[in-house]
Scaffold this motif. Sequence first.
Motif, PDB file in Angstrom:
ATOM      1  N   UNK A 601      46.405  41.816  33.318  1.00 59.45           N
ATOM      2  CA  UNK A 601      46.973  42.470  34.501  1.00 59.45           C
ATOM      3  C   UNK A 601      48.264  43.181  34.155  1.00 59.45           C
ATOM      4  N   UNK A 602      49.087  42.523  33.304  1.00 58.91           N
ATOM      5  CA  UNK A 602      50.397  43.100  33.025  1.00 58.91           C
ATOM      6  C   UNK A 602      50.269  44.425  32.271  1.00 58.91           C
ATOM      7  N   UNK A 603      49.216  44.559  31.469  1.00 62.92           N
ATOM      8  CA  UNK A 603      49.042  45.828  30.747  1.00 62.92           C
ATOM      9  C   UNK A 603      48.284  46.846  31.594  1.00 62.92           C
ATOM     10  N   UNK A 604      47.715  46.373  32.689  1.00 63.71           N
ATOM     11  CA  UNK A 604      46.997  47.280  33.572  1.00 63.71           C
ATOM     12  C   UNK A 604      45.735  47.862  32.957  1.00 63.71           C
ATOM     13  N   UNK A 605      45.146  47.147  32.002  1.00 64.48           N
ATOM     14  CA  UNK A 605      43.942  47.682  31.347  1.00 64.48           C
ATOM     15  C   UNK A 605      42.708  46.828  31.656  1.00 64.48           C
ATOM     16  N   UNK A 606      42.716  46.225  32.829  1.00 65.15           N
ATOM     17  CA  UNK A 606      41.595  45.356  33.192  1.00 65.15           C
ATOM     18  C   UNK A 606      40.450  46.177  33.789  1.00 65.15           C
ATOM     19  N   UNK A 607      39.251  45.925  33.299  1.00 66.99           N
ATOM     20  CA  UNK A 607      38.053  46.481  33.918  1.00 66.99           C
ATOM     21  C   UNK A 607      37.244  45.287  34.385  1.00 66.99           C
ATOM     22  N   UNK A 608      36.829  45.273  35.631  1.00 67.74           N
ATOM     23  CA  UNK A 608      36.118  44.103  36.127  1.00 67.74           C
ATOM     24  C   UNK A 608      34.623  44.377  36.157  1.00 67.74           C
ATOM     25  N   UNK A 609      33.828  43.320  35.948  1.00 70.06           N
ATOM     26  CA  UNK A 609      32.373  43.477  36.035  1.00 70.06           C
ATOM     27  C   UNK A 609      31.956  44.089  37.369  1.00 70.06           C
ATOM     28  N   UNK A 610      32.658  43.715  38.438  1.00 72.16           N
ATOM     29  CA  UNK A 610      32.296  44.240  39.758  1.00 72.16           C
ATOM     30  C   UNK A 610      32.321  45.756  39.817  1.00 72.16           C
ATOM     31  N   UNK A 611      33.410  46.345  39.293  1.00 72.36           N
ATOM     32  CA  UNK A 611      33.497  47.804  39.420  1.00 72.36           C
ATOM     33  C   UNK A 611      32.435  48.498  38.574  1.00 72.36           C
ATOM     34  N   UNK A 612      32.048  47.869  37.464  1.00 74.08           N
ATOM     35  CA  UNK A 612      31.003  48.454  36.633  1.00 74.08           C
ATOM     36  C   UNK A 612      29.650  48.376  37.343  1.00 74.08           C
ATOM     37  N   UNK A 613      29.371  47.202  37.942  1.00 74.85           N
ATOM     38  CA  UNK A 613      28.111  47.054  38.682  1.00 74.85           C
ATOM     39  C   UNK A 613      28.063  48.062  39.821  1.00 74.85           C
TER      40      UNK A 613
END
Length: 841
Positions: A601-613
Amino acid sequence: MQACGQVFFKDSSMGGRMVAEYNPREIEPKWQKFWEEHNFNRTDEEGQKKYYVLEMFPYPSGRLHMGHMRVYSIGDVLARFLRMRGFSVLHPMGWDAFGLPAENAAIERQVHPAQWTYANIEAMRKQQKALGISYDWEREVATCAPDYYKWTQWLFILFYNRGLAYKKKAAVNWCPHCNTVLANEQVEDGGCWRCSSEVVVKDLEQWFFRITDYAERLLDDLKLLSGWPERVRTMQENWIGKSEGAQIRFPIKGSERHIPVFTTRPDTLYGVTYMVLAAEHPLVDELTLGTPQEVTVHAFVAKTRKLTDVARSSTEMIKEGVFTGAYCINPVNGEEVPILVGNYVLLGYGTGAVMGVPAHDQRDFEFARKYDLPMRVVISPRDNYLQAEDLTEAFVDEGVLVHSSLFDGKPNVAVKKEITEYLVENNWGEAKITYRLRDWLISRQRYWGAPIPMVYCDHCGTVPVPEEQLPVLLPEDVVFKEGGKSPLADHPAYLHTTCPACGGDARRETDTMDTFIDSSWYYFRYTDSQNDTLPFAKEKSDAWVPVDQYIGGIEHAILHLLYSRFFTKVLHDAGFTSAVEPFTRLLAQGMVNKDGAKMSKSKGNVVSPDEIIEKYGADTGRLFILFAAPPEKGLDWSDRGVEGCYRFLKRVWRLVDRYADAVSHVGSERSTADESDLTLRRAMHTALKKVTDDIEERFNFNTAISSVMEAVNAAYSYMNEKEDNIHPGIMAEILEMVVLILAPFAPHLGEEMWVRLGHSESVHLQDWPTYDPAALVVSEVEVVVQVNGKVRSRLTLPAGLNAEAMQQLVVSDERITQLVADKQVIKVVTIPDKLVNIVVR
RNA sequence: GCCGAAGUGGCGGAAUUGGCAGACGCACUUGACUCAAAAUCAAGCGGUCUCUGACUGUGCCGGUUCGAGUCCGGCCUUCGGCACCA
């Protein structure tokens, strides 16, 4: 599989005319619902060929992250592939549901840990289903459920009855942030494994599991784990840390007592010039009480004990010591040597005392120079007699003994054993094996864990709770306070109980168990998850355990994997399982990073499975995560790469869509196959062979997927060439194979395409196709022609020529003739159907 | 310090037993389609040069071999793990 053979679209709209565009948002939920309604992934227990695929169960933190998606994708491809290969596959999922975050959430948000945990489980299970993972949900377990932790408690008592659970007062690691103790394995770099707070050492009475009784077997049986990554085995080997040597008793001068000392170098015994005790060593006080040294030593001990473990085990720490005023006697030569207290000696290893041999140990050398302690050479190179004064560092190489009485002149390596025997004969010591591994501290001063099922009675002592009273339930009406002690200790109704033995007043143990105990046996429970008379029945678990393929993160290389191995061995000894090891093969999957860094979160580079689905569908996400890197390596998330996989699936969709009608009525009108028909068929069967090998033998899903892409590219070339003039039989075969081999990777798309091709049974119930060796046969091959190892030409030659025929054809080639013309041919190397190398001068 | 793994185009990666280095994908360039764009389809794509060809190229130096990304010896770098373990 129960749902097998069921015709699935007669009673529904499953087989309806498909929409023109690939729309994962529509088809994925449709097939997920279908699989669920038909209990599709229920384990077939009757099959002869069994395979247990297991992914490490998650902690229900609330949301799945990409790491989860990666493990599940790997496991699901394997499970689906193996089912198509005719295996009965056990592929279960559950929840490692006890643990501190739930309790912290309770403190922060005033929500009960159970409520928080079960809500998270709901949410994450939903996500797993949205990924289309083929779990047998009937076997789901949650370690926080009373019908699970009942058996965790039952197993604790089993351990207790076998002498493997005991309570002792010891210096233990305490995490001030988590307000609980930690096992040695849970301290990383002097910090808590969970919150990284620096741990402090406390003397507390705690429950331990006697894992050290199994040290030798845990080490030995690593040999059985050829299916594990070598680095994991090495890490476990280092952690167990076996050292062979001797334990020697040094009598204390003017006392009946003696100091036992462990050494791996009994061959240097004649070179001992001092002795160092750990600050916590019980003899320190005894030796100095009432002597002139008492004040100095006491101050030194106090200073040392104040140091944290981090500081004490740092190599930068300056080694210090003070003289106690006492002497002990080297048994082999009767010499008096001074006894010191040192800050670098650890009470927890060996006997908490070290014999100082400065001439042959670098640490001792530095320490002796600093305090001007005497030094004696007892091992010397054969051709060069060493003098102690000349040494600039310790001599640690092999040599022969000197100044060592009976052993002079003998090689030091051989003498280790001889000196040990000599010690035994004179009752001065014995051979000894020491392990770095410590017993497993399993008490936790927290609420959200399985209560330790023990009762303390003033009359009867420590009494286990009888089986019929299990589980010892966690009370629900508890108060969670910030930084406080465990709510259980503050709960009078829980604390006060009656003694199971005498019926008198008694107190419950208020500590709970380390959650690593819960996860040390869950893979057994999956094989018999509903059992209410035993944790699991032997015949049920023996059908599946050991797990054939275990998949999870490398962070458990020691912790969970070592504890599970220990549990399996204890259960084996107690007759509950035939298995001696829990996991036959282990795949340690790499991390998912983005922009070269761990997602956070702190680096702001999170991709979540939800958004990909949501954006591309589960099939695309699964495909990308498997395609981007081999499973055991780190994976760099790339949004562009995901789009590439989405494009590929759309490409497959269009291909099938275009020809589905044409090939679903393949009949007698099939034409004779021409060259390009056969080329396409060859490309397909080549890909099929490679995909099969890549999944089965190498777990290289990335190259498996690239092979499918090649097959699809070949089909596109064919399509562009032939338009509607295709060979329907061959096209039908190609489309079916593409869909079949893609199905484990993209299960929803696979199902949809299979229907589109006119089938009425699930693609996941089909047999994995076998390649046709005849399809791979080629009439012509391209042969590389080298001169002196450099490629000079490529010739198309008939396949299957012998070396001589190849050479003749090559030499008659115009280009080659020119190159070789004025040179002398030294030799010609020929690899049939591949290469000819002409060596000239 | 010790142990282990790895180093290949602009990027992710492939090359399974010593035999065409760069499969497949991404990015990029070009063409087709389109009023245009997107999507799609097709072609190209390590570097250098005197460009239908040659030279060079898998962290660096050397070796073995007809032939080395692959084997051997010596380094360098990166990432993991362990680290006063007596």
